[in-house]
Design a protein around this motif. Structure first.
Motif, short mmCIF file in Angstrom:
data_model
loop_
_atom_site.label_atom_id
_atom_site.label_comp_id
_atom_site.label_asym_id
_atom_site.label_seq_id
_atom_site.Cartn_x
_atom_site.Cartn_y
_atom_site.Cartn_z
N LEU A 118 45.28 51.89 43.76
CA LEU A 118 43.88 51.17 43.65
C LEU A 118 43.31 50.63 42.25
O LEU A 118 42.96 49.76 42.05
N LYS A 119 43.47 51.36 41.33
CA LYS A 119 43.16 51.17 39.81
C LYS A 119 43.91 50.01 39.44
O LYS A 119 43.38 49.24 38.64
N ARG A 130 42.52 47.02 41.20
CA ARG A 130 41.27 46.46 40.58
C ARG A 130 41.32 46.13 39.04
O ARG A 130 40.90 45.03 38.63
N GLN A 131 42.34 46.19 38.36
CA GLN A 131 42.41 45.81 37.25
C GLN A 131 42.95 44.59 37.21
O GLN A 131 42.72 43.71 36.26
N LEU A 136 42.52 42.32 39.90
CA LEU A 136 41.59 41.62 40.26
C LEU A 136 40.67 41.18 39.09
O LEU A 136 40.19 40.07 38.78
N GLY A 137 40.40 42.15 38.17
CA GLY A 137 39.46 42.00 37.12
C GLY A 137 40.04 40.80 36.07
O GLY A 137 39.40 39.94 35.58
N GLN A 150 39.69 37.43 37.79
CA GLN A 150 38.42 37.06 37.95
C GLN A 150 37.65 36.46 36.43
O GLN A 150 36.92 35.60 36.57
N GLU A 167 42.96 35.79 42.41
CA GLU A 167 42.05 36.67 43.16
C GLU A 167 42.19 37.06 44.53
O GLU A 167 42.01 38.22 45.20
N LEU A 226 42.92 40.74 46.27
CA LEU A 226 41.97 41.28 47.42
C LEU A 226 42.90 41.71 48.42
O LEU A 226 42.43 42.88 49.27
N LEU A 249 44.34 45.17 47.48
CA LEU A 249 43.06 46.08 47.51
C LEU A 249 43.01 46.42 49.01
O LEU A 249 42.64 47.68 49.06
N GLU A 258 36.07 49.55 53.68
CA GLU A 258 36.15 48.95 52.49
C GLU A 258 37.45 47.97 52.45
O GLU A 258 37.50 46.84 52.25
N TYR A 313 37.62 44.00 51.67
CA TYR A 313 38.62 43.31 50.97
C TYR A 313 39.43 42.27 51.54
O TYR A 313 39.40 41.18 51.35
#
Length: 387
Positions: A255-256, A259-260, A262-263, A266, A274, A278, A281, A293, A297
Motif C-alpha cells: 500500500l505504501k 501510494r508513493q 500515485l504521488g 500526481q 495516475e 489507482l 491501490l 476504500e 480507488y
C-alpha cells in the motif's frame, strides 16, 4: 551546436542542465537558431514533465519554423507537442499531432524522424489497447531505426514491441526484445531507456512468478529512473515493486509503494500513470479487506481511464472491482474482461480464474456495464457498484 548539445543532454538524462543551457540562448537574433533552441528547450522541459512551460516553448518555436517554411523543425515541434498532450491525458490530440509530424517527415524523406513519430503512435495505440496496431507501429519504427543505425531508437522501439508482446501473452518473445533494448541502452549509457527495458524484463518475470528476477530488475529500473530524475519511470517501477510485495503478503508495504507511485504521477500530472496507480491501490485495499476504500480507488481509476480512453486500465479496474459486486454481475464483468481484445492476456486469465474457471459469453457490452463511457463515467460506475 544546438543539435549536438541537445542530443548529449537527452541521451545522458541531463534534462535540467540542458534546459538551463538552452535558456541562455533563447534570445538569439537569428530566427532559425532561436527556433531550434526554443524547441529543444521545450523538449527537455517535457522530459522533466513541466508541461506548461514545454508547450509554451514548443508553440513559440513552431510559429517561427512555420514562418520560415522549415518543415523539419515544424515536424520536430509538432511531434513533441504530441508528447506533451499525451502526458496530460489528451490522447486523441496526441495521436493527431503524431500523425501530422509523421506525414511531414515522410514527405521530407526523414527516416529517423518518421521512426520517432511511428514509435509515438505505437505508444498511443498500446495505451488504448489496440495491440495489433501498436505492434505494427513499433515494428515499423524499429525497422527504420535499424536502417539509420540509431541505437537509442533501437532501444526504445525494442522495448515498445516488447510491451505489446507482453500484453499479448508472448512472454519469451517480449523478454528477448526487452533484453535487446537493455543492451542498446547500456551501450549508450542511456539511463532513461535502460529503466524502461529493465521494467519490461521485471514485469515479465513477475507475470511468470519469478520473484527474485522480478525484484532484481525492478529495483535496477528504479535506480536508473532516479539517476535521471524521471518521475514517471520511478512511479512505474514503484508500482511493479508494490505488486510483487502484495503477492508476497506484505500488504502494508504494498500500500505504501502504491501510494508513493500515485504521488509521483500526481506531482508530474501524468494522467495515465495516475489511473494505473489507482487500480493497484484498489487491488491492495481489497486484499487487506478495505472494501469501501477499494471501491473508491477503483471508481477513480475507472473515471480517469475512461477519460483517457485507456481500455486496458478500464478492464483491469472492472476485473478488480467485480468481486465486490453481486455474483451475477461479477460473472458478467469477468466474462466480458476475459473475452475483450483490449485486455492484457494475464488480466484475461485472471478474470477466468476469478470466475471459477468457467466463463460463458457475456450478455452485456462494456458500455452497458460502465454507463455512457464517453459522457458520464462517474454515473456509469455508480450504477455498476450498486446493481
Amino acid at each position: 551546436m544546438a543539435e549536438g548539445l541537445f542530443l548529449l543532454h537527452e541521451l545522458r538524462g541531463l534534462f535540467r542542465e540542458g534546459v538551463e543551457l538552452f535558456a541562455t540562448a533563447c534570445d538569439l537574433p537569428d530566427p532559425k537558431a532561436r527556433s531550434m533552441v526554443l524547441a529543444r528547450k521545450g523538449r527537455l522541459l517535457y522530459r522533466l514533465l513541466e508541461f506548461a512551460e514545454a508547450e509554451a516553448d514548443l508553440e513559440a518555436a513552431l510559429e517561427i519554423a512555420r514562418s520560415l517554411g522549415d518543415l523539419a523543425e515544424c515536424a520536430f515541434c509538432i511531434n513533441n507537442l504530441g508528447l506533451v498532450a499525451l502526458g496530460q491525458g489528451q490522447t486523441l490530440l496526441a495521436q493527431k499531432r503524431f500523425e501530422e509530424s509523421l506525414a511531414l517527415r515522410q514527405t521530407a524523406g526523414n527516416r529517423w524522424g518518421a521512426a520517432n513519430s511511428l514509435y509515438n503512435l505505437g505508444l498511443v495505440a498500446w495505451q488504448m489497447g489496440e495491440f495489433e496496431r501498436a505492434r505494427a507501429r513499433f515494428q515499423e519504427a524499429l525497422d527504420l531505426f535499424r536502417r539509420v543505425g540509431d541505437a537509442r531508437g533501437l532501444s526504445l522501439a525494442s522495448t515498445g514491441v516488447g510491451q505489446v508482446w507482453t500484453s499479448l501473452g508472448q512472454y519469451a518473445v517480449a523478454r528477448e526484445l526487452f533484453r535487446q533494448g537493455l543492451s542498446y541502452a547500456q551501450q549508450l549509457g542511456d539511463r532513461f531507456a535502460e529503466s524502461g527495458a529493465l521494467l519490461g524484463v521485471g514485469t515479465v518475470a513477475g507475470i511468470e512468478r519469478n520473484a527474485e528476477e522480478c525484484y532484481s530488475h525492478l529495483q535496477s529500473s528504479l535506480e536508473a529512473a532516479y539517476s535521471v530524475g524521471d518521475g514517471v519511470s520511478i512511479g512505474r517501477a514503484l508500482l511493479g515493486l508494490g505488486r510483487l510485495t502484495l503477492r508476497e503478503g506484505d500488504s502494508a508495504r504494498a500500500l505504501k509503494l502504491a501510494r508513493q507511485a500515485l504521488g509521483r504521477f500526481q506531482k508530474n500530472h501524468h494522467r495515465w500513470g495516475e489511473a494505473f496507480a489507482l487500480v493497484h491501490l484498489g487491488r491492495t485495499a481489497l486484499a487487506i479487506g478495505e472494501r469501501d476504500e477499494a471501491k473508491a480507488y477503483y471508481r477513480l481509476a475507472l473515471e480517469s481511464a475512461l477519460h483517457l480512453q485507456a481500455l486496458p486500465i478500464v478492464l483491469r479496474a472492472l476485473s478488480g472491482v467485480a468481486s465486490i459486486l453481486g455474483p451475477a454481475l461479477a460473472q458478467e464483468v469477468w466474462a466480458m474482461v476475459h473475452l475483450h481484445p483490449a485486455a492484457d492476456v494475464w488480466v484475461r486469465q485472471e478474470a477466468k480464474r476469478l470466475a471459477g474457471g468457467e466463463v460463458g459469453l457475456p450478455t452485456l457490452h462494456l458500455e452497458e456495464i460502465t454507463g455512457p463511457v464517453r459522457l458520464t463515467p462517474a454515473l456509469g460506475f455508480a450504477i455498476l457498484i450498486t446493481r
